[in-house]
Design an enzyme around this catalytic site. Sequence first.
Site: not given
Length: 663
Positions: A116, A200, A235, A292
């Site tokens: 990330k 974040e 999530h 993907r």
Amino acid sequence: MFEKILIANRGEIACRVIRTAKKLGIATVAVYSDADANAQHVKLADEAIYIGQSPATQSYLQVDRIIQAAVDTGSQAIHPGYGFLSENDQFALACQQHNICFIGPPVEAILAMGLKATSKALMEKAGVPLTPGYHGTNQDAEFLKQQADRIGYPVLIKASAGGGGKGMSLVERSEDFLHALASCKREAKSSFGNDDVLIERYVIQPRHIEVQVFGDTHGNYVHLFERDCSVQRRHQKVLEEAPAPQMPSEKLDAMRQAAIDAARAVDYVGAGTVEFIVEQDGTAYFMEMNTRLQVEHPVTEMITGEDLVEWQLRVAYGEPLPKLQDELQIHGHALEARIYAEEPEKGFLPAIGKIDYLRYPPQNQYVRVDSGIVEGDEITTFYDPMIAKLIVWGTNREAALIQMQHALSQFHVDGLGNNIAFLEKIVRCDSFKQAKLDTNLIQREEQFLFSPANIKLEFIVATAFIEFLNQMQNNKSAQKQLWLAQPLWRSNVAYQHSIKLNYLDNSIQIKFSAAEQGFNAEFNGQHYQITGELLDANTAKILINGNQHKLAFNQSQQGITLFHSGQSYKFDYIRQNFNQTEGQNEQGHLKAPMPGVVTQLLVGANHTVKKDDVLLTLEAMKMEYTIRAPKDGIILDAYFQVGDQVKAGDELVEFQPDQEEVA
């Protein structure tokens, strides 16, 4: 085009790839583990190769065995599906080294987007908007805490190599940061072999929207519009839809263009998904790119009429994209619901065991079911507990919602817990119907979504009558008496039969007596006039007090389950000692609520604990469960160690509460 491909995956995605390959005349090779020896993808493929024991680490994650299977069968290409090795750069490199085409992006693109922090640096350079945060390489815990304090709470800690909600934690207070960081790093190390994280700012009421992109080896890039995946729990996506509703057109255009810019920045080839965190006003921030095919790709197929797996195969073979941007259009609206073997009312604990009864809704142009599971299959601890994906299409969102609600009412599973009733409630809740979407929707609608389903009394009577009809059908002499001419019934008015069942731990009794037309039923002080017939082994037509119902049911050794309007109502047969409780967490012992692996053990013999202290953690199928002390006391013994596999109901520790509490 390829003549033969190997599918390095299992379950519904392997079946999905096989379906398109057959359409194109491509031979398929399946791989399987011990647990999947009789799985559907093995039966559907032209060939199947055994690759190891049931745990994925000993089979589906064994790069060398899968490569060897491809070489031995003469497969020209490998489709990785999603999960497992689909975003593994070493696997893609191994394919390349053995002159086998990897049906996915180049190794360099996987590496660029795999971390990330690295991907966000690339995206910043490409002009793709980012969420404010820290994406650097300094992993010192105190430094990361300083960064979080600077950004301002709440913040998200996210595994740099992560995905699927693993290694992610929301932190709302500075004093909780270091504990959450340690937990995230531990989970990230276990899941991805890399414990690096990034920090974040947490967007309040965020939407999760992703854009489907495709690139080819000829320099062409397109997007196939977007999917809203905001409805999540822990999530993990629960419901997805396409296109994203109630988004300003200029914001959508900006997000779609940003997705193409992201793909172009890494010379992307094949199918990819660029994921965005989106403010309520439609402002989008790049989150990550999944290199993907996505689980939810069918909703994109439903609104575009394109087969994305076919696109993957053609692009991997070197052909240009089947269509360019101006040839792609949105038609109608599509929804996807993930049907899982889990129990929402118990914190979404996975449900493990055999599926005794399984009926999918009829499939047509409006309803599609993608699955690798059939009746009699077993859901194990080794893999994701998804039973199927239910996808529906309508001319607009309202029509798609109606289709989804109807399809869920026709989707019947018995033998183990499932989330069908929960999904049906989501589709009916005000927030979802009105497209008031954000990742907190389930928590916001918690009271409605988790309230127990109330069954009408007449359906209790109808269920008992179905059981009565089944008994009559199985008893030839009684059956003959039941269906004798009406005059004999009148002369036999004393005929009476009682059905006793247990519903929600309450014993109920319904008495049936022959009447002029059918039967009189007595239950809970009320009387009902009832008649009906069994249409087949799982359907009955019941007329009760003038109201006719066509009811679906399943009868097992344990009892009878009634299916109605997306809900399932389980009635157990009454047996001796039925009401005796087993004591899931009786005093002195704490038991595993689900099968899984011990990932953390914080106590040992003679360890003093306070109420709610964390004793150990379990992990199974993308879920971590924390075992806490029920009271102040002492741990007398711990029966398992980190890495041990436990079964549901296994005693984990022996616990002695403080004497004053016992008193």
